[in-house]
Design a protein around this motif. Structure first.
Motif, PDB file in Angstrom:
ATOM      1  N   SER A 135     -12.529  24.189  20.105  1.00  0.00           N
ATOM      2  CA  SER A 135     -13.414  25.347  20.191  1.00  0.00           C
ATOM      3  C   SER A 135     -12.639  26.578  20.647  1.00  0.00           C
ATOM      4  O   SER A 135     -12.796  27.677  20.089  1.00  0.00           O
ATOM      5  N   PHE A 136     -11.805  26.412  21.661  1.00  0.00           N
ATOM      6  CA  PHE A 136     -11.015  27.525  22.186  1.00  0.00           C
ATOM      7  C   PHE A 136     -10.043  28.048  21.130  1.00  0.00           C
ATOM      8  O   PHE A 136      -9.836  29.257  20.994  1.00  0.00           O
ATOM      9  N   HIS A 137      -9.456  27.133  20.370  1.00  0.00           N
ATOM     10  CA  HIS A 137      -8.528  27.526  19.306  1.00  0.00           C
ATOM     11  C   HIS A 137      -9.244  28.362  18.250  1.00  0.00           C
ATOM     12  O   HIS A 137      -8.701  29.363  17.753  1.00  0.00           O
ATOM     13  N   THR A 138     -10.471  27.974  17.904  1.00  0.00           N
ATOM     14  CA  THR A 138     -11.251  28.747  16.932  1.00  0.00           C
ATOM     15  C   THR A 138     -11.536  30.138  17.454  1.00  0.00           C
ATOM     16  O   THR A 138     -11.426  31.137  16.730  1.00  0.00           O
ATOM     17  N   ALA A 139     -11.910  30.252  18.738  1.00  0.00           N
ATOM     18  CA  ALA A 139     -12.193  31.559  19.341  1.00  0.00           C
ATOM     19  C   ALA A 139     -10.944  32.439  19.345  1.00  0.00           C
ATOM     20  O   ALA A 139     -11.020  33.649  19.078  1.00  0.00           O
ATOM     21  N   ILE A 140      -9.785  31.843  19.655  1.00  0.00           N
ATOM     22  CA  ILE A 140      -8.529  32.609  19.649  1.00  0.00           C
ATOM     23  C   ILE A 140      -8.205  33.104  18.243  1.00  0.00           C
ATOM     24  O   ILE A 140      -7.817  34.262  18.035  1.00  0.00           O
ATOM     25  N   LYS A 141      -8.383  32.223  17.259  1.00  0.00           N
ATOM     26  CA  LYS A 141      -8.092  32.582  15.871  1.00  0.00           C
ATOM     27  C   LYS A 141      -8.992  33.718  15.404  1.00  0.00           C
ATOM     28  O   LYS A 141      -8.538  34.679  14.765  1.00  0.00           O
ATOM     29  N   GLU A 142     -10.291  33.629  15.706  1.00  0.00           N
ATOM     30  CA  GLU A 142     -11.232  34.685  15.326  1.00  0.00           C
ATOM     31  C   GLU A 142     -10.904  35.997  16.034  1.00  0.00           C
ATOM     32  O   GLU A 142     -11.020  37.077  15.453  1.00  0.00           O
ATOM     33  N   SER A 143     -10.502  35.908  17.287  1.00  0.00           N
ATOM     34  CA  SER A 143     -10.184  37.112  18.053  1.00  0.00           C
ATOM     35  C   SER A 143      -8.909  37.775  17.547  1.00  0.00           C
ATOM     36  O   SER A 143      -8.822  39.004  17.475  1.00  0.00           O
ATOM     37  N   ASN A 144      -7.907  36.972  17.201  1.00  0.00           N
ATOM     38  CA  ASN A 144      -6.649  37.524  16.713  1.00  0.00           C
ATOM     39  C   ASN A 144      -6.836  38.336  15.436  1.00  0.00           C
ATOM     40  O   ASN A 144      -6.063  39.270  15.154  1.00  0.00           O
ATOM     41  N   ALA A 145      -7.874  37.985  14.653  1.00  0.00           N
ATOM     42  CA  ALA A 145      -8.125  38.691  13.396  1.00  0.00           C
ATOM     43  C   ALA A 145      -8.534  40.139  13.627  1.00  0.00           C
ATOM     44  O   ALA A 145      -8.349  40.991  12.749  1.00  0.00           O
ATOM     45  N   ILE A 146      -9.090  40.451  14.815  1.00  0.00           N
ATOM     46  CA  ILE A 146      -9.550  41.813  15.091  1.00  0.00           C
ATOM     47  C   ILE A 146      -8.881  42.431  16.315  1.00  0.00           C
ATOM     48  O   ILE A 146      -9.088  43.601  16.608  1.00  0.00           O
ATOM     49  N   ARG A 147      -8.073  41.645  17.030  1.00  0.00           N
ATOM     50  CA  ARG A 147      -7.492  42.112  18.287  1.00  0.00           C
ATOM     51  C   ARG A 147      -6.411  43.155  18.063  1.00  0.00           C
ATOM     52  O   ARG A 147      -6.199  44.053  18.894  1.00  0.00           O
ATOM     53  N   GLY A 148      -5.695  43.062  16.940  1.00  0.00           N
ATOM     54  CA  GLY A 148      -4.612  43.997  16.682  1.00  0.00           C
ATOM     55  C   GLY A 148      -3.481  43.830  17.682  1.00  0.00           C
ATOM     56  O   GLY A 148      -3.083  42.711  18.022  1.00  0.00           O
ATOM     57  N   LYS A 149      -2.973  44.954  18.209  1.00  0.00           N
ATOM     58  CA  LYS A 149      -1.850  44.933  19.146  1.00  0.00           C
ATOM     59  C   LYS A 149      -2.304  44.905  20.608  1.00  0.00           C
ATOM     60  O   LYS A 149      -1.465  44.925  21.509  1.00  0.00           O
ATOM     61  N   ALA A 150      -3.595  44.857  20.842  1.00  0.00           N
ATOM     62  CA  ALA A 150      -4.113  44.856  22.212  1.00  0.00           C
ATOM     63  C   ALA A 150      -3.763  43.557  22.919  1.00  0.00           C
ATOM     64  O   ALA A 150      -3.719  42.479  22.292  1.00  0.00           O
ATOM     65  N   THR A 151      -3.503  43.634  24.200  1.00  0.00           N
ATOM     66  CA  THR A 151      -3.306  42.422  24.990  1.00  0.00           C
ATOM     67  C   THR A 151      -4.662  41.733  25.147  1.00  0.00           C
ATOM     68  O   THR A 151      -5.716  42.309  24.856  1.00  0.00           O
ATOM     69  N   TRP A 152      -4.635  40.504  25.651  1.00  0.00           N
ATOM     70  CA  TRP A 152      -5.897  39.788  25.830  1.00  0.00           C
ATOM     71  C   TRP A 152      -6.776  40.487  26.857  1.00  0.00           C
ATOM     72  O   TRP A 152      -8.003  40.564  26.697  1.00  0.00           O
ATOM     73  N   LYS A 153      -6.165  41.016  27.911  1.00  0.00           N
ATOM     74  CA  LYS A 153      -6.940  41.747  28.917  1.00  0.00           C
ATOM     75  C   LYS A 153      -7.574  42.986  28.298  1.00  0.00           C
ATOM     76  O   LYS A 153      -8.761  43.293  28.543  1.00  0.00           O
ATOM     77  N   GLN A 154      -6.803  43.724  27.497  1.00  0.00           N
ATOM     78  CA  GLN A 154      -7.340  44.911  26.839  1.00  0.00           C
ATOM     79  C   GLN A 154      -8.432  44.540  25.852  1.00  0.00           C
ATOM     80  O   GLN A 154      -9.441  45.256  25.742  1.00  0.00           O
ATOM     81  N   PHE A 155      -8.266  43.437  25.154  1.00  0.00           N
ATOM     82  CA  PHE A 155      -9.281  43.008  24.189  1.00  0.00           C
ATOM     83  C   PHE A 155     -10.596  42.685  24.882  1.00  0.00           C
ATOM     84  O   PHE A 155     -11.672  43.099  24.439  1.00  0.00           O
TER      85      PHE A 155
END
Length: 317
Positions: A135-155
């Protein structure tokens, strides 16, 4: 809900948590482990939270009405805020209460560990960690698609769509909670001392309270109303000044009416027009450029004005 809303991640988390909750309740029934009960309630709370996010996404798609002329996009923020409350109360406070209850039980009856079905909680927790990792891997994958160059904290802090940050923090909390529960249960089995079980339950409760507070703070900011991000503001300003119609931007304000809907209100300086028809045509051209540059800018209000430089007040010599 748009793709940016992370529907796939929400459904993956919901399916994982429902399955995990059932196995945890079975393990608790067999072992009476407070860590297992806290984790079971945690999974139930997470499942309810994912259902709330799906409901919020569905309700946000309703068409605008005279009473709500800008639509219902902010419903997604409201439901995300409810999620933080559920996580705090049902997840965090319940776990802390259960830890308190387990601690006093150990004091009254003397230290004692898990007396039967010793292998069940460890097996369940290991399987839960595996399912939660997917589940966590899916959330990371979905987030990476829109996160761009932002850090995780910035996202987490800047994302206008609340669903993915919520699922990310929930899944992270779930994984850390499972590790804490596994540690508490394992130490209880090794030492035969239930205080470890109580300590693991308390750690889970504190973890959930911290995550709930972070979610509440970030979602509250969205509820209050956040403007466009720096990149979007720059694109809007560039779109306004790219043509010959505007000599300068006097002031501009933006506001997210929802994750995918932006309100733009701008006062622009223009040269005097002889005909209103020409002014209206140029205003429409500016609006078209803004919508091309920032497609989520759906409500645009441009106010033309004649710019006058502030008078310079002479200072005494």
């Amino acid at each position: 809900m748009s793709a940016g809303g992370g529907t796939k991640a929400i459904i993956a988390a919901l399916m994982a948590n429902l399955g995990i909750a059932v196995t945890k309740f079975i393990a608790f029934a067999l072992t009476a482990s407070s860590s297992m009960l806290a984790e079971a309630i945690h999974s139930v709370a997470d499942s309810g939270n994912q259902a709330l996010l799906l409901v919020g996404g569905r309700r946000a798609r309703r068409a605008a009405t005279p009473q709500h002329p800008f639509g219902y996009g902010r419903e997604r923020y409201i439901y995300a805020f409810i999620v933080s409350i559920v996580l705090f109360s049902v997840g965090g406070l319940f776990a802390l209460y259960e830890a308190y209850h387990k601690y006093h039980e150990q004091q009254e009856l003397g230290p004692h560990g898990i007396e039967s079905w010793h292998w069940v909680p460890v097996t369940v927790l290991v399987l839960a960690i595996i399912m939660e990792s997917f589940s966590f891997h899916t959330a990371i994958k979905e987030s990476n698609a829109i996160r761009g160059k932002a850090t995780w904290k910035q996202f987490i802090r800047r994302a206008k769509a609340p669903e993915l940050p919520v699922v990310l923090l929930e899944d992270l909390g779930a994984l850390v909670g499972l590790v804490l529960a596994l540690l508490g249960v394992t130490m209880t089995l090794i030492t035969g001392n239930g205080y470890w079980d109580a300590a693991g339950t308390a750690a889970i409760g504190l973890l959930l309270v911290v995550i709930a507070v972070i979610l509440a703070i970030e979602t509250k900011s969205l509820l209050l109303g956040e403007g466009a991000g720096p990149e979007e503001v720059q694109k809007i300003e560039q779109a306004i000044t790219d043509g010959p119609e505007v000599s300068r931007i006097i002031h501009m304000k933006t506001l997210h009416l929802g994750p995918e809907e932006l309100l733009v209100a701008v006062k622009v300086a223009v040269e005097p027009y002889e005909r209103a028809e020409d002014l209206a045509r140029d205003i429409n051209a500016i609006e078209a450029r803004i919508r091309t540059a920032v497609p989520i800018a759906r409500s645009i209000y441009l106010e033309p004005d004649i710019y006058r430089a502030p008078a310079i007040v002479p200072t005494g010599g």
